[in-house]
Design a protein around this motif. Structure first.
Motif, short mmCIF file in Angstrom:
data_model
loop_
_atom_site.label_atom_id
_atom_site.label_comp_id
_atom_site.label_asym_id
_atom_site.label_seq_id
_atom_site.Cartn_x
_atom_site.Cartn_y
_atom_site.Cartn_z
N ILE A 1 11.47 -22.11 -39.07
CA ILE A 1 12.52 -21.43 -38.32
C ILE A 1 12.66 -22.10 -36.96
O ILE A 1 11.71 -22.13 -36.16
N VAL A 2 13.82 -22.64 -36.70
CA VAL A 2 14.10 -23.20 -35.37
C VAL A 2 14.43 -22.05 -34.42
O VAL A 2 15.29 -21.22 -34.71
N VAL A 3 13.69 -22.01 -33.32
CA VAL A 3 13.99 -21.08 -32.24
C VAL A 3 14.82 -21.86 -31.22
O VAL A 3 14.31 -22.66 -30.45
N LYS A 4 16.13 -21.66 -31.28
CA LYS A 4 17.06 -22.43 -30.45
C LYS A 4 17.15 -21.79 -29.06
O LYS A 4 17.88 -20.83 -28.84
N VAL A 5 16.36 -22.32 -28.15
CA VAL A 5 16.34 -21.81 -26.78
C VAL A 5 17.39 -22.51 -25.92
O VAL A 5 18.02 -23.47 -26.35
N ASN B 1 18.61 -17.82 -32.59
CA ASN B 1 19.21 -18.27 -31.34
C ASN B 1 18.70 -17.39 -30.20
O ASN B 1 18.93 -16.18 -30.18
N VAL B 2 17.97 -17.98 -29.25
CA VAL B 2 17.38 -17.21 -28.14
C VAL B 2 17.99 -17.72 -26.84
O VAL B 2 17.54 -18.71 -26.27
N CYS B 3 19.02 -17.05 -26.39
CA CYS B 3 19.83 -17.52 -25.28
C CYS B 3 19.46 -16.82 -23.97
O CYS B 3 18.60 -15.93 -23.95
N LYS B 4 20.10 -17.22 -22.90
CA LYS B 4 19.88 -16.68 -21.56
C LYS B 4 21.20 -16.15 -21.03
O LYS B 4 22.24 -16.81 -21.16
N LEU B 5 21.17 -14.98 -20.40
CA LEU B 5 22.37 -14.43 -19.78
C LEU B 5 22.57 -15.10 -18.42
O LEU B 5 21.80 -14.89 -17.49
N LYS B 6 23.63 -15.92 -18.33
CA LYS B 6 23.92 -16.64 -17.09
C LYS B 6 25.43 -16.72 -16.88
O LYS B 6 26.20 -16.77 -17.84
N THR B 7 25.82 -16.79 -15.64
CA THR B 7 27.20 -17.13 -15.33
C THR B 7 27.42 -18.62 -15.58
O THR B 7 26.47 -19.40 -15.64
N HIS B 8 28.69 -18.98 -15.73
CA HIS B 8 29.02 -20.38 -16.02
C HIS B 8 30.36 -20.68 -15.36
O HIS B 8 31.37 -20.07 -15.69
N VAL B 9 30.37 -21.60 -14.41
CA VAL B 9 31.58 -21.86 -13.63
C VAL B 9 32.75 -22.26 -14.52
O VAL B 9 33.88 -21.86 -14.28
N PHE B 10 32.50 -23.03 -15.56
CA PHE B 10 33.57 -23.49 -16.44
C PHE B 10 33.99 -22.41 -17.44
O PHE B 10 35.17 -22.13 -17.62
N GLY C 1 32.85 -19.08 -17.58
CA GLY C 1 32.71 -17.69 -17.15
C GLY C 1 31.31 -17.16 -17.36
O GLY C 1 30.67 -16.65 -16.45
N MET C 2 30.81 -17.26 -18.58
CA MET C 2 29.47 -16.81 -18.92
C MET C 2 28.91 -17.70 -20.02
O MET C 2 29.66 -18.17 -20.89
N THR C 3 27.62 -17.93 -19.99
CA THR C 3 26.97 -18.61 -21.10
C THR C 3 25.99 -17.63 -21.74
O THR C 3 25.19 -16.99 -21.05
N GLY C 4 26.12 -17.48 -23.04
CA GLY C 4 25.27 -16.54 -23.76
C GLY C 4 24.99 -17.04 -25.16
O GLY C 4 24.64 -18.21 -25.36
N ALA C 5 25.20 -16.19 -26.15
CA ALA C 5 24.84 -16.53 -27.52
C ALA C 5 25.71 -17.64 -28.10
O ALA C 5 25.21 -18.57 -28.74
N VAL C 6 27.01 -17.56 -27.92
CA VAL C 6 27.91 -18.58 -28.48
C VAL C 6 27.73 -19.91 -27.77
O VAL C 6 27.55 -20.95 -28.40
N LYS C 7 27.76 -19.91 -26.46
CA LYS C 7 27.67 -21.16 -25.68
C LYS C 7 26.35 -21.88 -25.94
O LYS C 7 26.30 -23.12 -25.88
N ASN C 8 25.29 -21.15 -26.25
CA ASN C 8 23.99 -21.79 -26.49
C ASN C 8 24.02 -22.76 -27.66
O ASN C 8 23.17 -23.64 -27.76
N HIS C 9 25.01 -22.63 -28.53
CA HIS C 9 25.11 -23.54 -29.67
C HIS C 9 25.53 -24.95 -29.27
O HIS C 9 25.39 -25.88 -30.08
N PHE C 10 26.02 -25.13 -28.06
CA PHE C 10 26.38 -26.48 -27.62
C PHE C 10 25.14 -27.37 -27.58
O PHE C 10 25.25 -28.59 -27.64
N GLY C 11 23.98 -26.76 -27.49
CA GLY C 11 22.73 -27.52 -27.48
C GLY C 11 22.35 -28.16 -28.80
O GLY C 11 21.37 -28.90 -28.86
N ILE C 12 23.12 -27.92 -29.86
CA ILE C 12 22.83 -28.62 -31.12
C ILE C 12 23.45 -30.02 -31.12
O ILE C 12 23.18 -30.82 -32.02
N ILE C 13 24.29 -30.30 -30.12
CA ILE C 13 24.86 -31.64 -29.96
C ILE C 13 23.86 -32.49 -29.18
O ILE C 13 23.40 -32.08 -28.12
#
Length: 372
Positions: free
Chosen positions: A39-43, A147-156, A158-170
């Protein structure tokens, strides 16, 4: 209904105990990890930074999830590809794991750390916008992903959370190309949703014990104690609840999910807490200014883009802080940043306001201002 589960977690010292409570609401880890599985824990490991900076998923949360996976007889692999200014190399990953606290989390939980640097181009048959992508091999080869994400604001975004964390698979610098091609936030959101749909993570967990507010998601944001752990089998539903928690009304991800993926916020059910309990008063949102002006006035796409450029904050370099590391230069999809005299310089005529430079600068030397 799409359930989102919430439990209080006032400090990271309680992460293991409260994670067990959270997973019990979801039906237990046995629902998401079986004996013998990998199981990949995608942090979220944006860049090397200590946990107290709130830049990355906290190691206590990653370790708690990994330990529960191990208790099911499965193998947890902590994995991410860092931000686009950092090369995807073994030395980068070692520095990332060490400084973000993931080495210790792996040792304590029995998880392993990913050092597989390979990637493969794959088809995204269900993609609404992108149909192929280069994806890191550990995600492709795993039996499942949590998928284990972090609740953060994101200037581009608005927010980075569960969906945005998937950009890390690139992989690594491959992210630069997406920023170059998908300059519009709505298009970028659709790409993120395509990646999210492709991975089809079994569970999404959000570290909201200490969130990031202000001009996140990097060094310019600031930690904000919030005191919650959240989880859902639906990434968009989780992000919807998180946006409501912090008062973030401008979410291109949620708009795209409603338009292209059939997301209905009325079908989100919150379990374990009320929205009133979750709400964080006076949460500082990022400085992005153009909002929805073009759409609100019914103007066409070209005019909307002009308004976005005119009204958004443009980056500038604080030369008192800049050390000439070159991370911003490597991360810029337009080549709008160069190093001169050991310091970075921004060509604003080429800048597309993706804010990768601001996001990744370890010195907080990239500042944002309203360009008049």
């Amino acid at each position: 209904m799409r359930q989102v589960y919430a439990v209080r977690c006032p400090s990271y010292d309680q992460a293991r105990q409260q994670m067990e409570r959270l997973l019990s609401l979801c039906g237990g880890m046995a629902q998401f990890a079986q004996p013998g599985e990998d199981i990949v824990v995608k942090v979220n490991l944006l860049r090397p930074a200590p946990p107290e900076k709130a830049v990355s998923t906290h190691p206590a949360v990653a370790g708690a999830v990994s330990a529960l996976i191990a208790a099911q007889g499965a193998r947890a692999v902590l994995c991410d590809s860092p931000g686009s200014g950092y090369p995807y190399t073994e030395s980068t990953l070692r520095s990332l794991y060490r400084q973000c606290g993931m080495e210790e989390a792996a040792e304590r939980s029995g998880a392993s750390l990913n050092f597989d640097l390979s990637s493969r181009e794959v088809a995204l048959p269900q993609g609404r916008l992108i149909r192929r992508a280069e994806v890191i091999s550990p995600v492709l080869d795993a039996d499942g992903v949590i998928n284990v994400c972090k609740l953060k604001t994101h200037v581009f975004m608005g927010m980075t959370g569960a969906v945005k964390n998937h950009f890390g698979i690139i992989p690594g610098l491959g992210k630069v190309g997406f920023h170059a091609k998908l300059r519009d936030r709505e298009l970028f959101a659709r790409m993120l949703l395509d990646l999210c749909g492709f991975v089809s993570a079994r569970l999404h967990v959000m570290d909201a014990v200490v969130a990031m507010e202000g001009d996140g998601p990097g060094e310019s944001g600031r930690p904000r104690p919030v005191g919650w752990l959240l989880a859902s089998e639906d990434a968009v539903a989780l992000d919807y609840v998180a946006c409501r928690m912090i008062g973030q009304e401008d979410s291109p991800v949620l708009r795209a999910a409603e338009s292209f993926w059939g997301f209905d916020p009325l079908k989100v059910e919150l379990v374990g807490a009320s929205m009133e309990e979750l709400f964080v008063p006076n949460f500082l949102l990022p400085c992005r200014r153009e909002g929805m002006l073009g759409k609100a006035t019914g103007l066409g796409a070209p005019v909307q883009r002009l308004l976005a450029s005119a009204l958004s904050s443009a980056p500038r370099i604080d030369h008192r802080r800049c050390v000439g590391c070159g991370i911003c230069e490597r991360s810029c999809p337009q080549g709008a940043i160069s190093l001169a005299g050991g310091r970075a310089a921004v060509d604003r005529s080429r800048c597309i306001r993706c804010y990768c430079c601001h996001e990744l600068c370890p010195q907080a030397a990239v500042l944002l201002r309203h360009e008049k």
